[in-house]
Enzyme design. Structure first.
Site, PDB file in Angstrom:
ATOM      1  CG  HIS A 150      -3.483   1.335  -2.526  1.00 21.09           C
ATOM      2  ND1 HIS A 150      -3.477   2.641  -2.112  1.00 21.09           N
ATOM      3  CD2 HIS A 150      -3.111   0.591  -1.447  1.00 21.09           C
ATOM      4  CE1 HIS A 150      -3.125   2.691  -0.837  1.00 21.09           C
ATOM      5  NE2 HIS A 150      -2.883   1.461  -0.417  1.00 21.09           N
ATOM      6  CD  GLU A 253      -4.446   4.955  -3.781  1.00 25.23           C
ATOM      7  OE1 GLU A 253      -5.388   4.168  -3.618  1.00 25.23           O
ATOM      8  OE2 GLU A 253      -3.435   5.011  -3.052  1.00 25.23           O
TER       9      GLU A 253
END
Length: 280
Positions: A150, A253
């Site tokens: 992330h 991401e």
């Protein structure tokens, strides 16, 4: 920035620097050799040590977001990892294995490894960070999971960012009750974003016009790409993010969300994300 209560490991190569916290197996800093932080880390992160660190690269495993019965984004980002022997081309490696605590949430035996390599492309105006997430099933039955790295990219001004490479890709938009649509051309940030691009291209380019640099996010193993920014309204509800700092970050991401990965007993799944920053 110091993170009281966290144990940090560091690696340097050719003037580039990376720091990772054992708490969460969390990359908290990456500074390329030619200058400037590449990752956003909230200045309020140290004030909330009981929460997952806001910024850097949290490891999302074994559940992405609220797409399942586990705590949101799983347990890896708040668990205590251990340092382990890196592979020959890696600078650092961390490992998380199942325990009585993880089995309360997810009844599987696993070995989760995060390997970090600081890379220097063959030009003086570029630096790379490669993260390899390896999921080994050490139990006797197959299991499935979703995951993501992330990544909070630091940008000069999110309204002057253009994300290229996702055109023609189908995505699920959580800000619009999960409706699906197809991305048309480059992505510009003009409001809250929370989108999963399904079976996305393996290379996305983030043009950070305000900072005068290009950020390439490349993946293998992972099928999807997630783009997230809370915008002003979302930032106001996050106690560990200054209200105006939504302008200084954009999450782009590598992820495995649309279709869970299945790992047979004794097998290993690997997903790799490489971020390369180039000065324009």
């Amino acid at each position: 920035m110091d993170l009281p209560g966290h144990s940090l490991l560091h690696a340097d190569r050719d003037g580039a620097h990376v720091s990772v916290a054992l708490e969460g197996g969390h990359v908290v800093r990456w500074c390329p050799a030619f200058g400037g932080e590449a990752l956003y880390l909230s200045p309020l992160a140290a004030e909330h040590p009981a929460r997952a660190i806001r910024g850097g690269v949290p490891v999302i495993f074994p559940q992405f977001d609220d797409l399942g019965p586990l705590p949101r984004h799983g347990f890896a980002r708040t668990a205590k990892w251990q340092e382990t022997q890196p592979q020959p081309d890696e600078a650092l490696a961390l490992v998380l294995t199942d325990s009585a605590e993880t089995r309360e949430h997810w009844p599987h035996a696993f070995r989760l490894t995060l390997g970090l390599a600081v890379e220097s492309p063959p030009t003086s105006d570029a630096d790379g960070l490669r993260l390899a997430l390896r999921v080994r099933n050490v139990g006797g039955e197959p299991f499935a999971f979703t995951a993501a790295l992330h990544t909070y990219l630091r940008v000069g001004d999110v309204e002057r960012v253009r994300v290229e490479g996702l055109g023609g890709t189908r995505y699920r938009d959580k800000t619009a009750d999960g409706r699906r649509a197809v991305q048309e051309g480059p992505l510009r940030v003009r409001g809250p974003l929370d989108s999963v691009y399904e079976r996305a291209p393996d290379r996305v380019v983030v043009r950070d016009e305000a900072a005068g640099r290009l950020i390439e996010v490349e993946k293998s193993g992972f099928e999807d790409v997630v783009v997230w920014n809370p915008w002003r309204e979302g930032a106001a509800g996050l106690v560990d993010l200054p209200e105006e700092d939504y302008r200084r970050m954009l999450c782009v991401e590598a992820a495995q969300v649309h279709r869970p990965a299945v790992v047979d007993a004794g097998a290993t799944w690997e997903g790799i994300q490489t971020i390369t920053v180039r000065a324009r």
